[in-house]
Design a protein around this motif. Structure first.
Motif, PDB file in Angstrom:
ATOM      1  N   PRO A 310       0.709  -1.406  -0.155  1.00 45.00           N
ATOM      2  CA  PRO A 310      -0.036   0.098   0.102  1.00 45.00           C
ATOM      3  C   PRO A 310       0.958   1.130  -0.099  1.00 45.00           C
ATOM      4  N   LEU A 311       1.889   1.160   0.681  1.00 51.47           N
ATOM      5  CA  LEU A 311       2.784   2.327   0.768  1.00 51.47           C
ATOM      6  C   LEU A 311       3.575   2.852  -0.749  1.00 51.47           C
ATOM      7  N   LEU A 312       4.058   1.608  -1.325  1.00 52.83           N
ATOM      8  CA  LEU A 312       4.548   1.904  -2.576  1.00 52.83           C
ATOM      9  C   LEU A 312       3.578   2.424  -3.689  1.00 52.83           C
ATOM     10  N   LEU A 313       2.378   1.777  -3.712  1.00 50.56           N
ATOM     11  CA  LEU A 313       1.249   2.295  -4.460  1.00 50.56           C
ATOM     12  C   LEU A 313       0.868   3.447  -4.271  1.00 50.56           C
ATOM     13  N   ASN A 314       0.599   3.901  -2.967  1.00 48.39           N
ATOM     14  CA  ASN A 314       0.479   5.428  -2.650  1.00 48.39           C
ATOM     15  C   ASN A 314       1.575   6.157  -3.265  1.00 48.39           C
ATOM     16  N   THR A 315       2.591   5.768  -2.986  1.00 50.73           N
ATOM     17  CA  THR A 315       3.802   6.635  -3.537  1.00 50.73           C
ATOM     18  C   THR A 315       3.637   7.037  -5.096  1.00 50.73           C
ATOM     19  N   LEU A 316       3.405   5.913  -5.943  1.00 50.72           N
ATOM     20  CA  LEU A 316       3.342   6.125  -7.209  1.00 50.72           C
ATOM     21  C   LEU A 316       2.263   6.918  -7.878  1.00 50.72           C
ATOM     22  N   VAL A 317       0.995   6.698  -7.018  1.00 53.54           N
ATOM     23  CA  VAL A 317      -0.224   7.165  -7.583  1.00 53.54           C
ATOM     24  C   VAL A 317      -0.383   8.808  -7.158  1.00 53.54           C
ATOM     25  N   THR A 318       0.489   9.160  -6.020  1.00 50.09           N
ATOM     26  CA  THR A 318       0.565  10.594  -5.486  1.00 50.09           C
ATOM     27  C   THR A 318       1.630  11.223  -5.942  1.00 50.09           C
ATOM     28  N   GLY A 319       2.808  10.586  -6.409  1.00 45.23           N
ATOM     29  CA  GLY A 319       3.971  11.276  -6.916  1.00 45.23           C
ATOM     30  C   GLY A 319       4.863  11.734  -5.775  1.00 45.23           C
ATOM     31  N   ASN A 320       4.611  11.062  -4.537  1.00 48.51           N
ATOM     32  CA  ASN A 320       5.223  11.698  -3.320  1.00 48.51           C
ATOM     33  C   ASN A 320       5.605  10.433  -2.294  1.00 48.51           C
ATOM     34  N   CYS A 321       6.965  10.365  -2.114  1.00 41.13           N
ATOM     35  CA  CYS A 321       7.365   9.148  -1.404  1.00 41.13           C
ATOM     36  C   CYS A 321       7.381   9.600   0.148  1.00 41.13           C
ATOM     37  N   ARG A 322       6.736  10.507   0.759  1.00 39.17           N
ATOM     38  CA  ARG A 322       6.894  11.038   2.126  1.00 39.17           C
ATOM     39  C   ARG A 322       6.655   9.493   2.958  1.00 39.17           C
ATOM     40  N   TYR A 323       5.437   9.199   2.792  1.00 33.00           N
ATOM     41  CA  TYR A 323       5.175   8.108   3.640  1.00 33.00           C
ATOM     42  C   TYR A 323       5.928   6.764   3.536  1.00 33.00           C
ATOM     43  N   LEU A 324       6.441   6.547   2.407  1.00 33.44           N
ATOM     44  CA  LEU A 324       7.310   5.279   2.292  1.00 33.44           C
ATOM     45  C   LEU A 324       8.510   5.400   2.797  1.00 33.44           C
ATOM     46  N   LYS A 325       9.224   6.722   2.657  1.00 30.25           N
ATOM     47  CA  LYS A 325      10.469   7.077   3.581  1.00 30.25           C
ATOM     48  C   LYS A 325      10.456   6.899   4.956  1.00 30.25           C
ATOM     49  N   GLN A 326       8.995   7.615   5.702  1.00 23.34           N
ATOM     50  CA  GLN A 326       8.941   7.376   7.027  1.00 23.34           C
ATOM     51  C   GLN A 326       8.889   6.070   7.540  1.00 23.34           C
ATOM     52  N   TRP A 327       8.207   5.165   6.746  1.00 15.10           N
ATOM     53  CA  TRP A 327       8.056   3.876   7.137  1.00 15.10           C
ATOM     54  C   TRP A 327       9.520   3.156   7.164  1.00 15.10           C
ATOM     55  N   LEU A 328      10.120   3.341   5.749  1.00 13.77           N
ATOM     56  CA  LEU A 328      11.390   2.604   5.816  1.00 13.77           C
ATOM     57  C   LEU A 328      12.316   3.018   6.862  1.00 13.77           C
ATOM     58  N   MET A 329      12.433   4.289   7.237  1.00 12.10           N
ATOM     59  CA  MET A 329      13.443   4.740   8.403  1.00 12.10           C
ATOM     60  C   MET A 329      13.075   3.967   9.577  1.00 12.10           C
TER      61      MET A 329
END
Length: 581
Positions: A310-329
């Motif tokens: 869900p986080l990667l899908l959200n990243t690519l349909v919004t064009g922003n990786c903010r949440y993906l980065k927060q989770w990964l960190m």
């Protein structure tokens, strides 16, 4: 009894004493432990398994598929699958997760009628063994429940015979208000038996009746099943829906301590039987709960990285990786002997529970609405407060990435490949769904026929049709397969992509998602940077600290990086894997 055998015996007694405290008399623990050891045939082990050993490396990639994803009139489906993998996957993919290949009554295999047989419409045990001679084979241990059409449950109804006492029952008057489950159907199934009306616990559906592990015969039966799978070439065990295994009236009946102890016991027995075997837990739950299944490197070897889809899908349909980065960190590195199992598409939908606490309600609703506009379906669950909440999105990933929150666009294929380039670079073992490998779209005909949302992403290819599509280089299926094999051929040669290699998340803004990987021997670094937007982006090379004295190359484009230029332009959804070799 040698030292290793004695140590195993004591460990098994310890696990059983923790599981069955208050259920089995202490004097009976010794015989129960011996029965478990005898069943797994590990009486005379000479050495104990080494702790913190990685049974995987950068060459491990697992194909996820149903046994009948590829069908023809000429061969059994498992034989077609083997032939397809030999032709298209050999040298790129070294493992295969064959989703439940047993006789079943519903849920595309996850309501198992007979654990000891291969569904004759797919093939037989010889076909599984043939696959295992060329690939690592993962099989599902559907351990929480079985089919209501199984002999066990029919014996439950008759109150006699094997399995008659295998099922968990409760009373409608019990306090079941805290029970957490992913379905909206009634929890208890009213069943008439020869001894009267019983109410059987059903976490998922009334055709999937829950097993009662308070009965030691259930445990010993599953140990016997595991032994059979090992003998047939299976060495990766996916513990399906295991979070719900132990139930207690008045509790949530999810993630209970005795569930974790059962996993520790099974791992102990499995790794003594076959030291390189791997236990993978399938726990589609919020992220922190999911992480608990590593235990102290003594439960699952691998856990599904459920928050990634869900986080990667959200990243690519919004064009922003903010949440993906927060989770990964926030994710702890997997210690040696454990690993993340990464996937972004599977036979199930894109789970939303693992996004809870990571995406806010507004983000989740936007994602759900966008996927609905792309032809997807939504499955729901009842939340603890009685509110209905989205549980998962059902859609083929190729169609899910056809556009952004602004609608479909011309970047669908590049966006789709960007998603996989990110997954292949991440810490962990990648699992690649066959319908992603083949760029299969939504199957609306199957959805209409079954009326089950998950069917939309469970297409069955006629092998002749697939062969025709792949023979024409301009089809989406041929193009994606070629691009996927290009990425995989690169990935499996990079020591920096070892599942346990060092990973750091780079801070490159919202539109550039980047990670740095370093091999365990520290000889190779790879900077994976992806443009997650539909606009060109400038990458400042100083931001990834490339050393001008070294020679750097982008593996994907096979082009040299001019560090002295200071910047490079990334096209929409372009990924670079920059390495010093």
């Amino acid at each position: 009894m040698n030292n290793a055998s004695e140590h195993l015996h004591q460990r098994v007694i310890h696990h059983l004493s923790t599981i069955y405290d208050g259920i089995v008399e202490p004097d009976d623990m010794e015989s129960l432990a011996q029965a478990a050891i005898d069943t797994m045939r590990v009486n005379d082990v000479e050495t104990s398994p080494e702790a913190f050993i990685n049974h995987w490396d950068e060459q491990d990639v697992i194909l996820i598929t149903y046994g009948d994803s590829l069908i023809s009139d000429a061969k059994k489906p498992l034989q077609e699958l083997h032939g397809f993998m030999q032709e298209h996957c050999k040298g790129y993919i070294n493992g295969v997760h064959v989703l439940p290949f047993f006789p079943y009554s519903s849920d595309d295999g996850f309501a198992v009628i007979d654990y000891s047989s291969v569904n004759e419409s797919l093939g037989d045990w010889c076909d599984i063994e043939a696959l295992s001679s060329d690939y690592r084979v993962m099989a599902d241990l559907v351990i929480n429940h079985c089919s209501s059409r199984s002999a066990w449950f029919q014996n439950f109804i008759k109150c006699d015979g094997p399995g008659h006492d295998f099922f968990y029952t409760a009373s409608p008057d019990d306090d079941l208000s805290q029970v957490v489950r992913p379905r909206t159907s009634p929890l208890l199934r009213e069943t008439e038996t020869l001894k009267g009306t019983q109410h059987v616990w059903c976490t998922f559906s009334h055709d999937q009746v829950d097993l009662d592990f308070r009965n030691t015969k259930v445990l010993l039966t599953f140990i016997s099943i595991i032994r059979q799978y090992l003998d047939s070439g299976v060495n990766l065990f996916r513990l399906d829906a295991v979070a719900f295994l132990w139930k207690e009236v008045g509790s949530t009946s999810i993630n209970l301590p005795k569930t974790h102890e059962v996993i520790r016991l099974l791992r102990c027995l499995i790794e003594h039987a076959q030291p390189d075997a791997v236990v993978i837990t399938e726990t589609n739950i919020p992220n922190q709960q999911n992480l608990s299944y590593f235990g102290n490197a003594n439960e699952a070897h691998c856990i599904y990285n459920f928050s990634l889809p869900p986080l990667l899908l959200n990243t690519l349909v919004t064009g922003n990786c903010r949440y993906l980065k927060q989770w990964l960190m926030s994710m702890p590195p997997a210690r040696n002997g454990t690993a993340y199992f990464n996937f972004i598409a599977s036979h199930d939908g894109i789970g939303l529970r693992p996004a809870e606490g990571l995406l806010n309600d507004e983000e989740i609703n936007q994602l759900v609405n966008t996927m609905s506009s792309f032809g997807g379906c939504v499955s729901w669950r009842n939340a603890e407060n009685g509110q209905r909440k989205p549980y998962e999105i059902n859609i083929a990933l190729y169609d899910a990435l056809q556009g952004t929150v602004n609608g479909p666009d011309r970047w669908g294929e590049d966006r789709f490949m960007c998603a996989h380039a990110i997954m292949f670079a991440l810490e962990g073992i990648p699992g690649l769904y066959i319908h992603s490998l083949l760029a299969t779209g939504n199957d609306y005909e199957k959805l209409e026929n079954t009326q089950h949302n998950r069917s939309i992403n469970r297409h069955r290819w006629q092998i002749e049709d697939l062969t025709s599509q792949l023979a024409r280089s301009h089809t989406q299926h041929a193009k994606v397969l070629a691009r996927m094999k290009h990425l995989l051929a690169l990935r499996i040669k990079q020591k920096a992509f070892h599942p346990n290699a060092t990973q750091f998340t780079l801070q490159l803004g919202g539109q550039l998602f980047g990670i740095w990987r370093q091999s365990l021997d520290r000889e190779q670094s790879v900077f994976s940077v992806s443009n997650v937007s539909d606009q060109e982006q400038v990458l400042n090379l100083a931001d990834i600290n490339l050393i001008d004295l070294q020679s750097w190359v982008d593996l994907i484009s096979n082009s040299t990086i001019d560090v002295s230029a200071g910047t490079m332009i990334l096209a929409p959804y372009q990924t670079v894997w920059i390495t010093n070799r």
